[in-house]
Design a protein around this motif. Structure first.
Motif, PDB file in Angstrom:
ATOM      1  N   LYS A   1       0.842  -1.170   0.000  1.00 45.60           N
ATOM      2  CA  LYS A   1       0.000   0.000   0.000  1.00 45.60           C
ATOM      3  C   LYS A   1       0.892   1.240   0.000  1.00 45.60           C
ATOM      4  N   ILE A   2       0.556   2.186  -0.798  1.00 42.45           N
ATOM      5  CA  ILE A   2       1.283   3.456  -0.839  1.00 42.45           C
ATOM      6  C   ILE A   2       0.448   4.485  -0.094  1.00 42.45           C
ATOM      7  N   VAL A   3       1.083   5.152   0.855  1.00 41.54           N
ATOM      8  CA  VAL A   3       0.370   6.171   1.627  1.00 41.54           C
ATOM      9  C   VAL A   3       1.079   7.509   1.480  1.00 41.54           C
ATOM     10  N   PRO A   4       0.322   8.588   1.443  1.00 38.49           N
ATOM     11  CA  PRO A   4       0.952   9.906   1.341  1.00 38.49           C
ATOM     12  C   PRO A   4       1.584  10.305   2.674  1.00 38.49           C
ATOM     13  N   VAL A   5       2.609  11.118   2.586  1.00 45.89           N
ATOM     14  CA  VAL A   5       3.222  11.657   3.799  1.00 45.89           C
ATOM     15  C   VAL A   5       2.368  12.840   4.236  1.00 45.89           C
ATOM     16  N   ASN A   6       1.741  12.674   5.387  1.00 48.74           N
ATOM     17  CA  ASN A   6       0.908  13.749   5.915  1.00 48.74           C
ATOM     18  C   ASN A   6       1.631  14.431   7.079  1.00 48.74           C
ATOM     19  N   GLN A   7       0.963  15.356   7.709  1.00 57.54           N
ATOM     20  CA  GLN A   7       1.582  16.116   8.796  1.00 57.54           C
ATOM     21  C   GLN A   7       1.978  15.209   9.963  1.00 57.54           C
ATOM     22  N   GLN A   8       1.138  14.245  10.297  1.00 54.54           N
ATOM     23  CA  GLN A   8       1.434  13.329  11.401  1.00 54.54           C
ATOM     24  C   GLN A   8       2.719  12.534  11.126  1.00 54.54           C
ATOM     25  N   ILE A   9       2.850  12.025   9.918  1.00 54.83           N
ATOM     26  CA  ILE A   9       4.051  11.270   9.546  1.00 54.83           C
ATOM     27  C   ILE A   9       5.269  12.183   9.541  1.00 54.83           C
ATOM     28  N   ALA A  10       5.125  13.386   9.010  1.00 56.31           N
ATOM     29  CA  ALA A  10       6.249  14.321   8.937  1.00 56.31           C
ATOM     30  C   ALA A  10       6.764  14.690  10.328  1.00 56.31           C
ATOM     31  N   ILE A  11       5.863  14.935  11.250  1.00 59.64           N
ATOM     32  CA  ILE A  11       6.272  15.285  12.620  1.00 59.64           C
ATOM     33  C   ILE A  11       6.960  14.101  13.284  1.00 59.64           C
ATOM     34  N   LYS A  12       6.373  12.917  13.157  1.00 57.33           N
ATOM     35  CA  LYS A  12       6.966  11.710  13.740  1.00 57.33           C
ATOM     36  C   LYS A  12       8.333  11.438  13.116  1.00 57.33           C
ATOM     37  N   ALA A  13       8.458  11.637  11.816  1.00 51.66           N
ATOM     38  CA  ALA A  13       9.740  11.426  11.131  1.00 51.66           C
ATOM     39  C   ALA A  13      10.806  12.375  11.673  1.00 51.66           C
ATOM     40  N   GLY A  14      10.435  13.613  11.919  1.00 46.30           N
ATOM     41  CA  GLY A  14      11.377  14.574  12.490  1.00 46.30           C
ATOM     42  C   GLY A  14      11.847  14.146  13.869  1.00 46.30           C
ATOM     43  N   GLU A  15      10.926  13.635  14.670  1.00 44.63           N
ATOM     44  CA  GLU A  15      11.278  13.155  16.013  1.00 44.63           C
ATOM     45  C   GLU A  15      12.222  11.956  15.929  1.00 44.63           C
ATOM     46  N   ILE A  16      11.894  11.020  15.053  1.00 43.15           N
ATOM     47  CA  ILE A  16      12.734   9.832  14.876  1.00 43.15           C
ATOM     48  C   ILE A  16      14.111  10.235  14.364  1.00 43.15           C
ATOM     49  N   ASN A  17      14.150  11.139  13.398  1.00 44.77           N
ATOM     50  CA  ASN A  17      15.420  11.576  12.821  1.00 44.77           C
ATOM     51  C   ASN A  17      16.319  12.189  13.892  1.00 44.77           C
ATOM     52  N   HIS A  18      15.747  13.021  14.718  1.00 43.35           N
ATOM     53  CA  HIS A  18      16.510  13.653  15.800  1.00 43.35           C
ATOM     54  C   HIS A  18      17.054  12.593  16.760  1.00 43.35           C
ATOM     55  N   GLU A  19      16.211  11.651  17.124  1.00 46.79           N
ATOM     56  CA  GLU A  19      16.610  10.592  18.055  1.00 46.79           C
ATOM     57  C   GLU A  19      17.687   9.685  17.461  1.00 46.79           C
TER      58      GLU A  19
END
Length: 67
Positions: free
Chosen positions: A1-19
């Motif tokens: 399944k292909i899902v769009p990157v939404n605001q929730q994913i973008a914020i979580k990705a930023g948190e993961i990236n920082h960690e």
């Protein structure tokens, strides 16, 4: 399944990236890796990969290379 990157994913990705970038043992971890992991976590999905960045993560189904 292909899902769009939404605001929730973008914020979580930023948190993961920082960690993850704060962990010395993870070299070369990038925002794309973080976005893939965030998407898997939010959608309760698995990442099917052989990318060493994802090895030993609970969201990963590890693909090993066959000789």
């Amino acid at each position: 399944k292909i899902v769009p990157v939404n605001q929730q994913i973008a914020i979580k990705a930023g948190e993961i990236n920082h960690e993850r970038k704060g962990m010395e043992k993870i070299r070369g971890w990038g925002m794309i890796d973080s976005t893939v992991l965030a998407t898997a976590q939010i959608h309760k999905a698995k990442v099917l990969t052989g990318d060493p960045h994802f090895k030993n993560l609970k969201e990963t189904i590890w693909l090993s290379k066959h000789p």
